[in-house]
Design a protein around this motif. Structure first.
Motif, PDB file in Angstrom:
ATOM      1  N   ALA A 245     -36.352  26.694  14.345  1.00 50.30           N
ATOM      2  CA  ALA A 245     -37.018  27.885  14.886  1.00 50.30           C
ATOM      3  C   ALA A 245     -36.788  29.066  13.965  1.00 50.30           C
ATOM      4  O   ALA A 245     -37.670  29.912  13.785  1.00 50.30           O
ATOM      5  CB  ALA A 245     -36.499  28.190  16.285  1.00 50.30           C
ATOM      6  N   GLY A 248     -39.357  29.304  11.534  1.00 48.24           N
ATOM      7  CA  GLY A 248     -40.726  29.556  11.963  1.00 48.24           C
ATOM      8  C   GLY A 248     -41.361  28.481  12.809  1.00 48.24           C
ATOM      9  O   GLY A 248     -42.545  28.559  13.110  1.00 48.24           O
ATOM     10  N   VAL A 249     -40.611  27.480  13.217  1.00 51.60           N
ATOM     11  CA  VAL A 249     -41.197  26.458  14.087  1.00 51.60           C
ATOM     12  C   VAL A 249     -41.511  27.081  15.436  1.00 51.60           C
ATOM     13  O   VAL A 249     -40.684  27.761  16.026  1.00 51.60           O
ATOM     14  CB  VAL A 249     -40.228  25.268  14.255  1.00 51.60           C
ATOM     15  N   ASP A 250     -42.714  26.859  15.909  1.00 53.04           N
ATOM     16  CA  ASP A 250     -43.161  27.492  17.140  1.00 53.04           C
ATOM     17  C   ASP A 250     -44.068  26.510  17.850  1.00 53.04           C
ATOM     18  O   ASP A 250     -45.194  26.286  17.442  1.00 53.04           O
ATOM     19  CB  ASP A 250     -43.909  28.767  16.770  1.00 53.04           C
ATOM     20  N   LYS A 252     -45.604  26.687  20.553  1.00 54.13           N
ATOM     21  CA  LYS A 252     -46.759  27.185  21.319  1.00 54.13           C
ATOM     22  C   LYS A 252     -47.983  27.394  20.448  1.00 54.13           C
ATOM     23  O   LYS A 252     -49.083  27.518  20.928  1.00 54.13           O
ATOM     24  CB  LYS A 252     -46.378  28.487  22.019  1.00 54.13           C
ATOM     25  N   GLU A 253     -47.753  27.482  19.131  1.00 49.74           N
ATOM     26  CA  GLU A 253     -48.886  27.724  18.230  1.00 49.74           C
ATOM     27  C   GLU A 253     -49.175  26.486  17.435  1.00 49.74           C
ATOM     28  O   GLU A 253     -48.438  25.532  17.438  1.00 49.74           O
ATOM     29  CB  GLU A 253     -48.505  28.799  17.209  1.00 49.74           C
ATOM     30  N   GLN A 262     -43.913  19.729  12.956  1.00 50.18           N
ATOM     31  CA  GLN A 262     -42.829  20.396  13.659  1.00 50.18           C
ATOM     32  C   GLN A 262     -41.977  19.403  14.429  1.00 50.18           C
ATOM     33  O   GLN A 262     -40.750  19.507  14.456  1.00 50.18           O
ATOM     34  CB  GLN A 262     -43.391  21.476  14.583  1.00 50.18           C
TER      35      GLN A 262
ATOM     36  N   LEU C 100     -41.430  33.045  21.687  1.00 48.20           N
ATOM     37  CA  LEU C 100     -41.809  34.019  20.672  1.00 48.20           C
ATOM     38  C   LEU C 100     -42.784  35.043  21.216  1.00 48.20           C
ATOM     39  O   LEU C 100     -42.884  36.149  20.731  1.00 48.20           O
ATOM     40  CB  LEU C 100     -42.427  33.316  19.467  1.00 48.20           C
ATOM     41  N   LYS C 109     -42.471  36.668  15.926  1.00 49.41           N
ATOM     42  CA  LYS C 109     -42.287  35.778  14.788  1.00 49.41           C
ATOM     43  C   LYS C 109     -41.860  36.487  13.505  1.00 49.41           C
ATOM     44  O   LYS C 109     -41.004  35.978  12.786  1.00 49.41           O
ATOM     45  CB  LYS C 109     -43.581  34.999  14.539  1.00 49.41           C
ATOM     46  N   ARG C 112     -38.277  36.572  12.686  1.00 48.43           N
ATOM     47  CA  ARG C 112     -37.582  35.396  12.195  1.00 48.43           C
ATOM     48  C   ARG C 112     -37.754  35.215  10.696  1.00 48.43           C
ATOM     49  O   ARG C 112     -36.948  34.543  10.059  1.00 48.43           O
ATOM     50  CB  ARG C 112     -38.071  34.152  12.939  1.00 48.43           C
ATOM     51  N   ASN C 141     -44.873  28.194   7.696  1.00 46.90           N
ATOM     52  CA  ASN C 141     -44.923  28.525   9.119  1.00 46.90           C
ATOM     53  C   ASN C 141     -45.192  30.002   9.342  1.00 46.90           C
ATOM     54  O   ASN C 141     -45.868  30.388  10.281  1.00 46.90           O
ATOM     55  CB  ASN C 141     -43.610  28.150   9.812  1.00 46.90           C
ATOM     56  N   PHE C 142     -44.655  30.835   8.458  1.00 45.15           N
ATOM     57  CA  PHE C 142     -44.785  32.276   8.676  1.00 45.15           C
ATOM     58  C   PHE C 142     -46.065  32.856   8.106  1.00 45.15           C
ATOM     59  O   PHE C 142     -46.672  33.736   8.700  1.00 45.15           O
ATOM     60  CB  PHE C 142     -43.582  33.012   8.065  1.00 45.15           C
TER      61      PHE C 142
END
Lengths: 331, 268, 315
Positions: A245, A248-250, A252-253, A262, C100, C109, C112, C141-142
């Motif tokens: 996380a 950037g692991v998310d 919900k997206e 992920q 998030l 986000k 992070r 991811n970002f």
């Protein structure tokens, strides 16, 4: 301090059931569960339920815990009940005040569309408003059927009747009562028996059978290690989850492809952690003289007491009685 | 005859490496030996070879007169116990009591005797009050003490500690070291570590680099070889680093300073 | 600009009746600059250090209090304010991470990526087929831009001298190399603040020094703020300038490391220790009976002090 799973759902109290030998509980409850399946008489099942409730009270475990486990299979209960009520047309039609309990349903395009709309609305509502999930499902079902009693729109797709027939109601009640009784038996077992004792019990049951001894011993060790490491692995999983996380692991997206990566980002580290633990553990067990399947002494020995013999005999007597009564067609 | 005799031992994991490259050593009964080396020096491989978790066809290991082979590993395991680095991964039992009992159960010791041994050794390491606890509720140091109790309960003559304090915080390290150092003169101890400070307690120190033994002698003698110790990538004491600088300088009364720093280096 | 915690609390778990709540982080007030700080967080195991830093990048949300985070992105200032909330927060021990999406349209986000958090034994987060792909994972991811992520990954790899490892599988590396790769994975997202939980545990002396020198470079040349959670007082002495001491969830000291080591009662009360250099100097001073200033933090300074006090033999 932890709000992780209380493994095995064991609740520590000091009741006569907690003190019973795990082998007794495993065997007796198994026999009683089989008996439950043999009973076809609703009133006997009700009596059995009363018996179960009394046992639960003496076990000092709150009935609320059992009700929580019913909630989990609520869908199953509702589905089975509906299934029986709708499709079981044997027996007599039930009546209230001389009126047949019958309903005519008309399925038209309009109320089909409305029905689907209500269902979708409930699913969407679920995203933001999670409370009363069960209640909402019941309301949805009620509305869907009610709409079909009113003749909406002019293009009729189908008409059908649903009636409450005596046998249908009877069978539905039996299904519900059987499920509830089974859940109570299994709950009594898991709430009052420590996972380690459960393990010793399983091994103990197989022990008299010489040809099964090696297998039982290895199986027992495997279960014991699983019990030992599941909380540990959960902790590790949490750490991996947090580390990813932070990268950037998310969940919900992201589209499907991202979601797969992920999940992989969690699974691969967990595999590696589990394998490393296994290797180290195997070395430690080896170095301490463990040889899989070989006879070992036990620090947690099981001993039968008078209460065990009493309970075991009681369950066997019940079983035999039910079998006999069944052959006489009385149960 | 020494208690442990290792003669020309060689071992490799794959064709490209030389994890143990011709190692010979003798360890006498009752000795407290510290094996120093860093990752890749071969020290952990040596430990595994000594308890029969790995076997080599080149060279020999003899423990108490018995040659170590796959056939007689059971006899060897009665004489050697080992405590590993990761406190969590060697914890077998569901509770502390179960874990200490594990080795005893394997030996088919009867329940009464097991209870006695568990009470005795859990007290010796200070974990008697923790017998019903689960490993998730224990700290690293506590888990290592349980591991030590488990090994002590089997009463081996030799105990190997393979980096048993490497994963612990400073307070836990000193707590566990207390237990380990207490075994001096009671058991034959092989303490494998990369921390020079722990070597001070030993009767003898062996330094390994790249699969070979590069130094073998009393702690005070070993500490003189500053350059070899540095090349072996060990955690060298600050006093020794300052000493090295003083040696190469022109300070007044430098011999006095050197001697003072020396004494500090092997002060316990 | 940076991170500001005002009376922040985080509960271990929330009991039904809201009484007797035990806090993992207890009434913490803290201000951290987005640049140039080199901070050590110390304290006993279980004092809340790891929990505290997870509040910085919103992996955990506070039960009470307020967290303000801000930084400059070119000319734009980005600001976030997180208010403590028992319902929305995740207690310190719960599974999973704080969501998030905190308020409608407020996404946390960027926090992070701006605050990089490297956990203990970060090697366990490696999972991709190649080191390059793994380092790219964070930036991808970002930023959702594969090319940009690749550029960042290459940039970080050259900064850390691990270019030769890029095409290898992360699992074919040595322990020290794996750790570098994992840290690169966090740095690739270009955080201004880098938090590392016990980054030197398990490393040999050479690798340890290499890593700490690298962090020093990040701090002095790139002006990043570095926060280290550590038990190693030698590291605190030699590299950090500010120390935060935690005890049972509370911050009991926040100030210069030098002042902290001068404060014997503080060290004793909270079961802390002195760097080995200082202990050696104290022992030496007592042995040779000379007026040495014992507060030195590395071998060179210690030697220079001895040389100064003893005088030189110029021949």
């Amino acid at each position: 301090m932890n709000d992780t799973i209380i493994f095995g759902q064991y609740i520590h109290k000091n009741s006569w059931i907690h003190r019973l030998d795990p082998r007794t509980k495993l065997l007796s409850l198994f026999i009683l569960m089989v008996s439950t399946f043999l009973i076809s008489n609703v009133y006997v099942l009700l009596g059995l339920l009363a018996f179960n409730i009394i046992i639960v009270i003496t076990s000092k475990i709150s009935l609320l815990k059992f009700i929580q486990s019913f909630k989990m299979i609520a869908m199953l209960i509702i589905f089975s009940t509906l299934f029986q009520i709708i499709f079981n047309r044997s027996g007599d039609i039930l009546q209230i005040n001389g009126q047949d309990l019958n309903a005519f349903f008309t399925l038209t395009w309009l109320n089909l569309a409305l029905g689907i709309a209500i269902l979708v609305f409930n699913i969407v509502l679920n995203k933001w408003f999670k409370k009363f999930g069960l209640l909402r499902i019941l309301i949805v079902l009620f509305l869907v059927f009610y709409l079909q009693t009113i003749n909406l729109g002019n293009i009729t797709l189908a008409t059908y009747t649903i009636g409450l027939y005596s046998t249908g109601v009877m069978v539905a009640s039996m299904v519900i009562l059987r499920i509830i009784n089974l859940l109570m038996f299994s709950g009594i077992l898991t709430f009052t028996t420590k996972p380690t004792d459960m393990n010793s019990g399983i091994e103990g049951i197989f022990n008299p059978f010489k040809f099964m001894r090696r297998f039982a011993s290895i199986l027992g060790m495997m279960i014991s290690i699983a019990i030992r490491f599941i909380p540990t692995l959960l902790l590790e999983a949490r750490k991996v989850l947090k580390a990813q996380a932070a990268r950037g692991v998310d969940f919900k997206e992201g589209n499907i492809k991202e979601a797969v990566t992920q999940i992989v980002s969690l699974l691969v580290p967990m595999f590696i952690i589990a394998i490393k633990k296994s290797e180290d553990l195997a070395n430690a067990m080896d170095a301490r003289g463990y040889i899989p399947g070989d006879p070992r002494s036990r620090i947690n020995e099981l001993h039968y007491k008078v209460s065990d013999i009493f309970v075991q005999s009681f369950s066997i007597i019940i079983f035999i009685s039910i079998v006999v009564l069944k052959t006489q067609g009385l149960v | 005859m020494s208690l442990i005799e290792v003669k020309n031992l060689k071992f490799r994991y794959t064709h490209d490496d030389n994890a143990i490259n011709d190692v010979s050593l003798n360890i006498e009964k009752g000795e407290f030996v510290c094996i120093l080396g860093h990752n890749g020096s071969g020290k952990s491989t040596l430990a595994k070879l000594l308890v029969g978790l790995l076997f080599s066809k080149r060279g020999s290991i003899t423990i108490d007169g018995i040659e170590l082979t796959e056939a007689n590993i059971d006899k060897i395991r009665q004489k050697v116990g080992i405590v590993f680095q990761n406190p969590d991964n060697q914890f077998v039992g569901i509770t502390v009591k179960d874990d200490i009992a594990f080795g005893l159960e394997n030996r088919r010791i009867n329940k009464q005797e097991m209870e006695r041994l568990i009470a005795l050794y859990s007290t010796k390491v200070g974990m008697y009050d923790f017998l019903d606890r689960n490993p998730e509720d224990l700290s690293g140091g506590e888990k290592q003490k349980v591991a030590i109790a488990g090994v002590l309960a089997m009463d081996p003559e030799i105990i190997i500690f393979d980096e048993a304090t490497s994963m612990l915080d400073p307070k836990a390290v000193s707590s566990v070291l207390d237990v380990i150092n207490n075994l001096k003169n009671k058991k034959t101890v092989l303490s494998i570590t990369h921390n020079l400070k722990e070597a001070i307690y030993a009767d003898r120190v062996i330094v390994m680099t790249g699969g070979k033994i590069v130094l073998n002698g009393k702690p005070m003698e070993i500490f003189k070889h500053y350059d070899i110790l540095k090349d072996s990538n060990l955690d060298i004491l600050d006093s020794m680093k300052i000493l090295d600088k003083v040696k190469n300088s022109n300070i007044n009364e430098k011999e006095m300073i050197e001697e003072a720093l020396w004494e500090l280096s092997y002060q316990k | 600009m940076g991170i500001k915690l005002s009376k922040v609390n985080l509960a271990y778990s929330i009991p039904r009746n809201r009484k007797n709540i035990k806090f993992a982080v207890n009434d913490v007030n803290l201000s951290i600059n987005t640049k140039d700080e080199f901070i050590a967080i110390v304290g006993h195991t279980g004092s809340g250090k790891s929990t505290l830093v997870q509040l910085f990048n919103s992996l955990l949300l506070p039960s009470k209090g307020q967290i303000d985070i801000s930084w400059h992105n070119d000319d734009i200032e980005e600001r976030y304010r997180i208010l403590g909330n028992f319902k929305k927060c995740k207690s310190a021990h719960s599974v999973g991470v704080a969501p998030l999406k905190f308020k409608a349209n407020t996404r946390l986000k960027p926090l992070r990526s701006h605050i990089g958090l490297v956990f203990q034994f970060p090697e366990y987060q490696l999972f991709e087929e190649t080191v390059l792909k793994d380092i790219m994972f964070g930036p991808k991811n970002f930023t959702k831009d594969k090319e940009l992520a690749k550029a960042r990954a290459l940039e970080v790899s050259s900064m850390m001298h691990i270019e030769s490892l890029l095409e290898k599988s992360p699992f074919a590396l040595s322990g020290g190399q794996m750790r570098k790769a994992a840290i690169a994975g966090i740095l690739a997202s270009k955080p201004d603040i880098l938090v590392l939980d016990e980054p030197t545990v398990g490393l040999d002396p050479l690798a340890k020094r290499e890593l700490l020198d690298f962090l020093t470079k990040l701090n002095r040349v790139e002006h990043k703020t570095i926060i280290l959670i550590t038990h190693d007082m030698d590291v605190v002495g030699e590299y950090c300038n500010r120390t935060i001491v935690m005890n049972k969830g509370m911050v009991v000291y926040d100030g210069s490391k030098d002042l902290m080591f001068h404060n014997d009662s503080l060290i004793k009360t909270y079961n802390l220790d002195y760097p080995n250099i200082i202990k050696t100097m104290i022992n030496l001073k007592n042995k040779i009976n000379k007026p040495l200033n014992v507060y030195q933090y590395n071998v060179n300074d210690a030697f220079n002090e001895i040389e100064k006090v003893m005088g030189d033999n110029h021949e």
